[in-house]
Design an enzyme around this catalytic site. Sequence first.
Site, PDB file in Angstrom:
ATOM      1  N   ASP A 387       0.861  -1.169   0.000  1.00 55.26           N
ATOM      2  CA  ASP A 387       0.000   0.000   0.000  1.00 55.26           C
ATOM      3  C   ASP A 387       0.906   1.230   0.000  1.00 55.26           C
ATOM      4  O   ASP A 387       2.063   1.142   0.405  1.00 55.26           O
ATOM      5  CB  ASP A 387      -0.794  -0.030   1.312  1.00 55.26           C
ATOM      6  CG  ASP A 387      -2.205   0.465   1.124  1.00 55.26           C
ATOM      7  OD1 ASP A 387      -2.587   0.692  -0.015  1.00 55.26           O
ATOM      8  OD2 ASP A 387      -2.913   0.602   2.134  1.00 55.26           O
ATOM      9  N   ASP A 728      -4.385  -1.724   5.189  1.00 55.06           N
ATOM     10  CA  ASP A 728      -4.931  -1.252   6.464  1.00 55.06           C
ATOM     11  C   ASP A 728      -6.452  -1.150   6.455  1.00 55.06           C
ATOM     12  O   ASP A 728      -7.085  -1.226   7.484  1.00 55.06           O
ATOM     13  CB  ASP A 728      -4.314   0.107   6.865  1.00 55.06           C
ATOM     14  CG  ASP A 728      -4.450   1.152   5.757  1.00 55.06           C
ATOM     15  OD1 ASP A 728      -5.188   0.889   4.787  1.00 55.06           O
ATOM     16  OD2 ASP A 728      -3.819   2.205   5.862  1.00 55.06           O
ATOM     17  N   ASP A 732      -8.728  -4.006   1.992  1.00 52.64           N
ATOM     18  CA  ASP A 732      -7.536  -4.827   1.766  1.00 52.64           C
ATOM     19  C   ASP A 732      -7.683  -6.257   2.271  1.00 52.64           C
ATOM     20  O   ASP A 732      -6.860  -7.108   1.950  1.00 52.64           O
ATOM     21  CB  ASP A 732      -6.325  -4.189   2.480  1.00 52.64           C
ATOM     22  CG  ASP A 732      -5.975  -2.831   1.905  1.00 52.64           C
ATOM     23  OD1 ASP A 732      -6.001  -2.706   0.672  1.00 52.64           O
ATOM     24  OD2 ASP A 732      -5.687  -1.913   2.678  1.00 52.64           O
TER      25      ASP A 732
END
Length: 1035
Positions: A387, A728, A732
């Site tokens: 990410d 997070d 996800d």
Amino acid sequence: MRRKTEIYSVELNGTKDVELADQKDDKKFKGGKNKDSEPNKSQEEELKKELDLDDHRLSNTDLEQKYGTNIIQGLSSIRAAELLARDGPNALTPPKQTPEIIKFLKQMVGGFSILLWIGAALCWIAYVIQYVSSTASLDNVYLGAILVLVVILTGIFAYYQEAKSTNIMASFSKMIPQQALVIRDAEKKIIPAEQLVVGDVVEIKGGDQIPADIRLVFSQGCKVDNSSLTGESEPQARSTEFTHENPLETKNIGFYSTTCLEGTATGIVINTGDRTIIGRIASLASGVGSEKTPIAIEIEHFVHIVAAVAVSVGVIFFITAVCMKYYVLDAIIFLISIIVANVPEGLLATVTVTLSLTAKRMAKKNCLVKNLEAVETLGSTSIICSDKTGTLTQNRMTVAHLWFDNQIFVADTSENQTKQAFDQSSGTWASLSKIITLCNRAEFRPGQESVPIMKRVVVGDASETALLKFSEVILGDVMDIRKRNHKVAEIPFNSTNKFQLSIHETEDPNDKRFLMVMKGAPERILEKCSTIMINGQEQPLDKSSADAFHTAYMELGGLGERVLGFCHLYLPADKFPQSYTFDVDSINFPTSNLCFVGLLSMIDPPRSTVPDAVSKCRSAGIKVIMVTGDHPITAKAIAKSVGIISANNETVEDIAKRRNIAVEQVNKREAKAAVVTGMELKDMTPEQLDELLINYQEIVFARTSPQQKLIIVEGCQRQDAVVAVTGDGVNDSPALKKADIGIAMGIAGSDAAKNAADMVLLDDNFASIVTGVEEGRLIFDNLKKTIAYTLTKNIAELCPFLIYIVAGLPLPIGTITILFIDLGTDIIPSIALAYEKAESDIMNRKPRHKKKDRLVNKQLAIYSYLHIGLMQALGGFLVYFTVYAQQGFWPTSLINLRVSWETDDINDLEDSYGQEWTRYQRKYLEWTGSTAFFVAIMVQQIADLIIRKTRRNSIFQQGLFRNKVIWVGIISQIIVALVLSYGLGSVTALSFTMLRAQYWFVAVPHAILIWVYDEMRKLFIRLYPGSWWDKNMYY
């Protein structure tokens, strides 16, 4: 006439509508995985229905009618209770928990444990066979019981470690139940959010979490943070207007669990619990199956090898024994003894402790491991899908550049921002800093004076927060400056105007003019200006100044930064006296012919440790792929700044720009890096995605949706990669669960992400992942060394049984003595290898190939069994024959003596000198020989332990004394041997006796030979890399 309802997929960051019709081929992307690894068809259909929305299109009246509610009065309590009983509480169904007893039993029967259970069963079978033939010895009963005890104790230990991680995970959950302000029975009530039902009218304000999916019917300056859905923290404006066909992108819907940053809003609940968008994604995660960890596969492979060797050797010698006219029952006992001798009893405990020690070490480095086996998986990682926001970056908007006086200045974007190097003496900066400070609604929460500025909590959106902290660091007390320049009127930023304006009294008592300050989209701000400030003086805004503005704006925008323009105007005192009343609705003051002062750009800057971490990944052969929901330009800028895209590598777009040609004219193979958007990815076939992943080493995926993150992970796994994924948000969780190792953020991470992950980064820092990779590689290396150390003595333990059967010698070493080696002298040294520091090349190797680079490979087995193992066996027999020879039995006289030796009725057996031996005397000599053999193995295992510190480097390069625990292990070996020989030597059931001191040193030359031989092996490996020697002698 109402339009037909359309169904949309969760393409949360896409710029266009995405119909599920386009996603029918979703399964094609799954890479042909088994049914358990994805939601079943009926579940998928059910998930689609949850987005069957048209509420964003309805008028307030239609909405009231649909849900049987009233915007003013809300639902009645009776109706609310009925709906709660029908739909259930407004909460996500928690993931199915494995019962604790099942978790415990899994620890008892997994991997090595099976081998030990089989060993214990065989021991008891052997005892039963002996009992039937009236020659029963309790040795096998003790051995079986001890094996079971080893399994139970190590199982309890592993279960305890896992439970500890689970408890830490539980502590992440919010302890205070969320409340909601609801209108029911025409009264405002605060109720637990779990009791909300569809049709409830709820009110939210800045700081509140949205308690369900709601359709807004009133909004005033409302902005929300959708990061738990999109992964990106840019504030999103919310209003009552229907602005987009896609319900996920329209501004009049608020989503469950997102946060209201500022303003107020009222909405009607349209979905609760699992039927919300967040609930839908959580359901998608629960349908994705977890894969077996690489270390679990390796242990299974090792168990198969050990079992195959044990059974093969056992069967060969069973047949040999039968052919040599042994009784069949005796041959079966031999078979069982050989199999048990091959079982590394202490290895289960060693592996469990090694994994636990590494998990503890990683916890100190901010990596919480939920599943012990995940420790090693991280070391095998060949692709990290990371990410951007919060992992590679600091997760806070920060002022990066300023443009004034026709110059671009670089601001300090480090964590404390104390080194601002730009020129602060200019009159233009004085004006710009004043606008930045005053034209800002963000405020520090009170009572934080002692907290460092950059760590203070701010009420306001991300951009305003960045500007507030920037001003506070450079100018001092911002709140005091605002008090001295009292605000008299304000127009907040909105998406229509694209500017924010405020009017202030000035702190100069001699200046009675009002100061109007404005900030916003640079092109809008420039339109409102007729002059520009240069070196503190106003000048006409001519073409050259406008061109300079556009050049700077394009340069900053091209860096992926968010750019704001700033201007001001002193309102003439004669037209706007101090008593003047400003009306922000009719706007009774000028908003044109202002003075343009400067530009300021912001970015969520990379963490300072990330570029080095990415560089280490590249050295270690790990591909780092950025997967983000952010804009491609911003994503590419961050990727370049942290090294995911190297400075010298260009994308197709870069080549086209450099050559001044269309992107379509560039040969894609010329580009070394690629930036792929979610829309492009949506149109790719699995084969095209595979080609992209194979041909480009440097890839950035931007504007991706949760499903696409899952598709990317599966694409990487099709390349036989071990994939680590960071995340997070709830969005996800499907990808986290699908990955070989899912890594959730401990600070910014949602509960759903933490539940789906195998590991939690307590500091949300990408650099911690690289630390984890090194630890994972180290544990694989150290487990290899431990297994090599453990297997070596197996030959020295096995050969006595084989010679006993074939040559008919008195038994050189018994099963109980072997057990004291495996569980007594060798346990602490085996664990000591877990503390061994990494060899110098650990982060310069390619990631291990999960199908080719095995924990126990052919080289390790051959070197341990046939090289060092045979040396140890010869050393053991040397001591054994020395003991017997000194007592009168020459080696040749021992051949085929077994039957007479073990016959209880013979008490006058003659040795080589004609001396007669009773049965008890022979038994005592057998115990002495067995004790001597035991000591010989122990002495040689000390040398084996030292050589196992490295696989390639010399011991002297690694350092003999760097790992102090090794020496604790060596001392423990000697103490255990001394206690068994001299402390418990009189306990006949243990088969030990007090040895003469000289027997302790007979095997020392063999120990030195083992050390020298291994140093020569390592030297030739280093001297001739890639040679036959390297390929066959490096394990």
